[in-house]
Enzyme design. Structure first.
Site, PDB file in Angstrom:
ATOM      1  N   ASP A 128       0.766  -1.153   0.239  1.00 40.02           N
ATOM      2  CA  ASP A 128       0.147  -0.266  -0.020  1.00 40.02           C
ATOM      3  C   ASP A 128       0.952   1.256  -0.076  1.00 40.02           C
ATOM      4  OD1 ASP A 128      -2.204  -1.314   0.252  1.00 40.02           O
ATOM      5  OD2 ASP A 128      -2.297  -1.503   2.520  1.00 40.02           O
ATOM      6  N   LYS A 129       0.265   2.235  -0.532  1.00 38.13           N
ATOM      7  CA  LYS A 129       1.139   3.693  -0.679  1.00 38.13           C
ATOM      8  C   LYS A 129       1.939   3.919   0.716  1.00 38.13           C
ATOM      9  CE  LYS A 129       0.701   8.578  -1.485  1.00 38.13           C
ATOM     10  NZ  LYS A 129      -0.411   9.569  -1.768  1.00 38.13           N
TER      11      LYS A 129
END
Length: 287
Positions: A128-129
């Site tokens: 995930d970012k």
């Protein structure tokens, strides 16, 4: 270039004060390009609140030398088949509708093309970012396919650390459920078969206080948002994870870090193990 924060301030005013020889627009563009990191995460928000003890680092821009052109990425290992990197929180793994270039995939594509314009990079798995840590990319379609088709056999260990809300009383445990995605891209968990994918997460408490716990988390399966959903199931959401029930954000990012990735090399079968240090802010919060 590092600056130590001595008094509470917002990020943009702090940078303007710390770099008096630069214009306001120049400082703003450094921020927007993702060249500013705080302790261990990239930050682009002008009004990000700084606390005494934070370290603000200005990263060199893309025009710098080969390795230093990578913003929010450090190459841990590279050969003709794979690249293993340590990704900072705040950097997308792959392009989104809003962001095409400031991603791990795009930067590594540019990086390998410096050697040969025909070189390419292929996504094997994602972080995930707002999750930091170790991730791997393939340098050919064939290697990508080998890795993805044999992921369970090839990958020997995927260990994360999660900073979660509250004191987790049970020192270790396993969470198992079926995960399914809603139309709004939210994953939800069910103890009954719900047409979703079975997910299994093992955890162990490393340290804790009344407010937060630091967990070692090992994935038996690799589903989308798996740790985040399972921590919510446990009643202790990952800090900074508003999407899955967190009420606090003491580290200014998602409290999730991919610490270890160990696997058999897709071509040589040699066992490789890569580590990324646990962010110091996670440790600080559980003292």
């Amino acid at each position: 270039m590092n600056f130590e924060v001595e008094e509470a301030s917002e990020l943009l005013p702090f940078l303007l004060k710390s770099m008096p020889n630069r214009s306001r627009n120049s400082v703003k563009s450094i921020l927007t390009r993702g060249q500013v990191s705080i302790d261990d995460h990239i930050e682009t928000k002008h009004n990000y609140p700084l606390q005494p003890g934070n370290t603000v680092t200005i990263l060199k821009n893309k025009a710098a030398v080969k390795q230093e052109q990578l913003i929010g990425l450090t190459i841990l290992y590279e050969d003709e088949d794979i690249i293993v990197v340590d990704k900072a929180a705040g950097l997308l793994s792959i392009a989104s509708q809003k962001e095409k270039k400031q991603t791990a995939h795009h930067q590594l594509m540019e990086y390998v093309r410096l050697e040969n314009p025909l070189n390419r990079i292929f996504v094997v798995h994602r972080l995930d970012k707002d999750t930091s840590g170790v991730m791997m990319f393939a340098k050919s379609e064939k290697v990508k396919r080998t890795l993805q088709d044999n992921w369970k056999r090839i990958v020997k260990e995927r260990t994360y650390v999660a900073l979660v809300e509250g004191k987790v009383e049970k020192s270790e445990g396993t969470i198992a459920s079926w995960l399914k995605e809603t139309k709004t891209h939210l994953m939800y968990s069910s103890q009954e078969k719900n047409g979703g994918l079975r997910a299994v997460t093992h955890y162990k408490v490393l340290r804790s206080n009344k407010e937060y716990s630091l967990l070692k988390v090992q994935l038996e399966t690799g589903r989308k948002n798996q740790i985040r959903v399972h921590m919510k199931d446990l009643g202790h959401p990952v800090v900074g994870d508003k999407k899955y029930g967190a009420k606090t954000n003491p580290v200014g990012r998602l409290g999730l870090h991919a610490k270890i990735l160990s696997f058999n090399h897709p071509t040589t079968n040699q066992l490789l193990l890569f580590k990324s240090d646990v962010p110091t802010t996670f440790i600080r919060k559980t003292k």
